[in-house]
Design a protein around this motif. Structure first.
Motif, PDB file in Angstrom:
ATOM      1  N   LYS A  68       0.819  -1.211   0.000  1.00 52.85           N
ATOM      2  CA  LYS A  68       0.000   0.000   0.000  1.00 52.85           C
ATOM      3  C   LYS A  68       0.857   1.267   0.000  1.00 52.85           C
ATOM      4  N   ASP A  69       1.991   1.203   0.699  1.00 50.69           N
ATOM      5  CA  ASP A  69       2.895   2.360   0.749  1.00 50.69           C
ATOM      6  C   ASP A  69       4.300   1.852   1.038  1.00 50.69           C
ATOM      7  N   TYR A  70       4.889   1.215   0.020  1.00 52.69           N
ATOM      8  CA  TYR A  70       6.180   0.562   0.234  1.00 52.69           C
ATOM      9  C   TYR A  70       7.321   1.542   0.507  1.00 52.69           C
ATOM     10  N   LEU A  71       7.155   2.794   0.102  1.00 58.82           N
ATOM     11  CA  LEU A  71       8.221   3.780   0.311  1.00 58.82           C
ATOM     12  C   LEU A  71       8.457   4.064   1.791  1.00 58.82           C
ATOM     13  N   LYS A  72       7.503   3.716   2.634  1.00 59.67           N
ATOM     14  CA  LYS A  72       7.684   3.862   4.079  1.00 59.67           C
ATOM     15  C   LYS A  72       8.694   2.851   4.618  1.00 59.67           C
ATOM     16  N   TYR A  73       8.891   1.745   3.867  1.00 60.44           N
ATOM     17  CA  TYR A  73       9.716   0.656   4.361  1.00 60.44           C
ATOM     18  C   TYR A  73      11.026   0.481   3.591  1.00 60.44           C
ATOM     19  N   MET A  74      11.022   0.802   2.297  1.00 64.76           N
ATOM     20  CA  MET A  74      12.201   0.509   1.480  1.00 64.76           C
ATOM     21  C   MET A  74      12.149   1.296   0.178  1.00 64.76           C
ATOM     22  N   ASP A  75      13.273   1.273  -0.573  1.00 65.41           N
ATOM     23  CA  ASP A  75      13.291   1.950  -1.870  1.00 65.41           C
ATOM     24  C   ASP A  75      12.666   1.041  -2.927  1.00 65.41           C
ATOM     25  N   GLU A  76      12.538   1.561  -4.133  1.00 66.93           N
ATOM     26  CA  GLU A  76      11.816   0.846  -5.184  1.00 66.93           C
ATOM     27  C   GLU A  76      12.498  -0.453  -5.586  1.00 66.93           C
ATOM     28  N   ASP A  77      13.835  -0.428  -5.713  1.00 67.33           N
ATOM     29  CA  ASP A  77      14.555  -1.638  -6.100  1.00 67.33           C
ATOM     30  C   ASP A  77      14.409  -2.737  -5.040  1.00 67.33           C
ATOM     31  N   SER A  78      14.521  -2.340  -3.788  1.00 66.34           N
ATOM     32  CA  SER A  78      14.371  -3.311  -2.695  1.00 66.34           C
ATOM     33  C   SER A  78      12.957  -3.871  -2.660  1.00 66.34           C
ATOM     34  N   TYR A  79      11.975  -3.027  -2.973  1.00 65.60           N
ATOM     35  CA  TYR A  79      10.583  -3.470  -2.972  1.00 65.60           C
ATOM     36  C   TYR A  79      10.323  -4.468  -4.083  1.00 65.60           C
ATOM     37  N   ASP A  80      10.924  -4.259  -5.264  1.00 67.67           N
ATOM     38  CA  ASP A  80      10.750  -5.210  -6.363  1.00 67.67           C
ATOM     39  C   ASP A  80      11.235  -6.602  -5.960  1.00 67.67           C
ATOM     40  N   LYS A  81      12.382  -6.640  -5.313  1.00 69.04           N
ATOM     41  CA  LYS A  81      12.915  -7.921  -4.855  1.00 69.04           C
ATOM     42  C   LYS A  81      12.054  -8.498  -3.739  1.00 69.04           C
ATOM     43  N   TYR A  82      11.599  -7.631  -2.847  1.00 68.08           N
ATOM     44  CA  TYR A  82      10.800  -8.063  -1.694  1.00 68.08           C
ATOM     45  C   TYR A  82       9.482  -8.692  -2.145  1.00 68.08           C
ATOM     46  N   ARG A  83       8.735  -8.013  -3.021  1.00 68.77           N
ATOM     47  CA  ARG A  83       7.433  -8.538  -3.416  1.00 68.77           C
ATOM     48  C   ARG A  83       7.565  -9.799  -4.260  1.00 68.77           C
ATOM     49  N   TYR A  84       8.642  -9.887  -5.054  1.00 65.16           N
ATOM     50  CA  TYR A  84       8.864 -11.091  -5.859  1.00 65.16           C
ATOM     51  C   TYR A  84       9.111 -12.296  -4.955  1.00 65.16           C
ATOM     52  N   ASN A  85      10.010 -12.145  -3.986  1.00 67.65           N
ATOM     53  CA  ASN A  85      10.338 -13.245  -3.082  1.00 67.65           C
ATOM     54  C   ASN A  85       9.161 -13.613  -2.177  1.00 67.65           C
ATOM     55  N   LYS A  86       8.453 -12.607  -1.676  1.00 68.04           N
ATOM     56  CA  LYS A  86       7.327 -12.875  -0.796  1.00 68.04           C
ATOM     57  C   LYS A  86       6.194 -13.582  -1.532  1.00 68.04           C
ATOM     58  N   HIS A  87       5.981 -13.197  -2.775  1.00 69.51           N
ATOM     59  CA  HIS A  87       4.949 -13.862  -3.566  1.00 69.51           C
ATOM     60  C   HIS A  87       5.262 -15.348  -3.710  1.00 69.51           C
ATOM     61  N   ASN A  88       6.527 -15.667  -3.997  1.00 70.59           N
ATOM     62  CA  ASN A  88       6.920 -17.063  -4.143  1.00 70.59           C
ATOM     63  C   ASN A  88       6.817 -17.817  -2.814  1.00 70.59           C
ATOM     64  N   GLU A  89       7.194 -17.167  -1.722  1.00 73.12           N
ATOM     65  CA  GLU A  89       7.074 -17.794  -0.398  1.00 73.12           C
ATOM     66  C   GLU A  89       5.624 -18.151  -0.086  1.00 73.12           C
ATOM     67  N   ILE A  90       4.746 -17.206  -0.350  1.00 67.76           N
ATOM     68  CA  ILE A  90       3.323 -17.425  -0.058  1.00 67.76           C
ATOM     69  C   ILE A  90       2.762 -18.554  -0.906  1.00 67.76           C
ATOM     70  N   GLN A  91       3.188 -18.638  -2.159  1.00 75.87           N
ATOM     71  CA  GLN A  91       2.741 -19.736  -3.020  1.00 75.87           C
ATOM     72  C   GLN A  91       3.189 -21.080  -2.458  1.00 75.87           C
ATOM     73  N   ILE A  92       4.421 -21.127  -1.939  1.00 74.15           N
ATOM     74  CA  ILE A  92       4.932 -22.369  -1.352  1.00 74.15           C
ATOM     75  C   ILE A  92       4.111 -22.752  -0.133  1.00 74.15           C
ATOM     76  N   TYR A  93       3.844 -21.772   0.736  1.00 71.99           N
ATOM     77  CA  TYR A  93       3.037 -22.041   1.927  1.00 71.99           C
ATOM     78  C   TYR A  93       1.663 -22.584   1.541  1.00 71.99           C
ATOM     79  N   SER A  94       1.042 -21.963   0.557  1.00 69.79           N
ATOM     80  CA  SER A  94      -0.322 -22.367   0.184  1.00 69.79           C
ATOM     81  C   SER A  94      -0.353 -23.757  -0.436  1.00 69.79           C
TER      82      SER A  94
END
Length: 230
Positions: A68-94
């Motif tokens: 919702k507001d990733y700039l509060k937590y990290m820069d854009e490059d870090s967010y791209d990596k973060y959302r990519y990895n988290k998406h894959n983690e969540i898929q594994i969990y599910s």
């Protein structure tokens, strides 16, 4: 994450080996109480599945909150990596939660009847199914700026490859080939285990062997027909 997956893999292998030993011992005249063993395997599997679902839901809510507001937590490059990895983690969990819950429900339905265990396993299975459906829509929420297809779309694979850049396509195709190779080895080992089980216990697993053999043939035919020169 990798450590957790290794632990789960060891648990699954241990349960499978224990189940095989228990069934074999009973078939050759042992005193192993397989009904009690099956019951505990079902309960433990359902608990592990529920834990994965809870972890997945926590990560799901967390990543949407950050999005919702990733700039509060990290820069854009870090967010791209973060959302990519988290998406894959969540898929594994599910996926793990869904498969384990299905196995947990199948055990009492096939081997013995225990209403409380069936109700518990059914509840976990329904939870895992709902969560699995929700995760299929996660990618569009994390990448609203990209025109990514939904899994239910016709020709989903072709559309996804077209919407991905060269680097993403390379990662996906490499991962898919490794998965294909691992699946073929897994099916082959599964057939060998079923043959050994049938010979040791006298309980024919011919139907399962035929199904796995057909799956191996169909998957290989599909793969090589897709990559051949057209």
């Amino acid at each position: 994450m990798k450590k957790t997956l290794k632990i789960v893999l060891y648990l699954i292998i241990g349960a499978a080996v224990g189940l095989l030993v228990s069934s074999t011992a009973r078939s050759i005249g042992g005193d192993v109480s397989t009904d009690r063993f099956y019951m505990w395997v079902s309960i433990i599997t359902a608990i592990v599945a529920a834990l994965f679902i809870i972890l997945g839901v926590f990560q799901y809510r967390r990543v949407l909150s950050v999005a919702k507001d990733y700039l509060k937590y990290m820069d854009e490059d870090s967010y791209d990596k973060y959302r990519y990895n988290k998406h894959n983690e969540i898929q594994i969990y599910s996926i793990i939660g869904f498969v384990l819950s299905l196995v947990s429900l199948a055990i009492p339905l096939i081997t013995y009847y225990n209403l409380p265990v069936i109700l518990f396993s059914s509840t976990v299975y329904i939870m895992s199914l709902i969560f699995l459906i929700k995760t299929t829509r996660l990618v569009s929420k994390l990448y609203p700026e990209r025109n990514l297809p939904q899994p239910s779309d016709k020709n989903y694979t072709d559309k996804l490859l077209l919407a991905s850049d060269e680097g993403e396509r390379h990662i996906m195709t490499t991962a898919l080939y490794k998965t294909f190779s691992l699946t073929q080895v897994g099916i082959f080992v599964g057939i060998l285990i079923l043959i050994a089980y049938s010979m040791l216990t006298g309980e024919s697993q011919i139907f399962s062997i035929i199904v796995l053999g057909l799956l191996m043939i169909v998957s290989n035919m599909k793969y090589y027909s897709e990559i051949k020169e057209k």
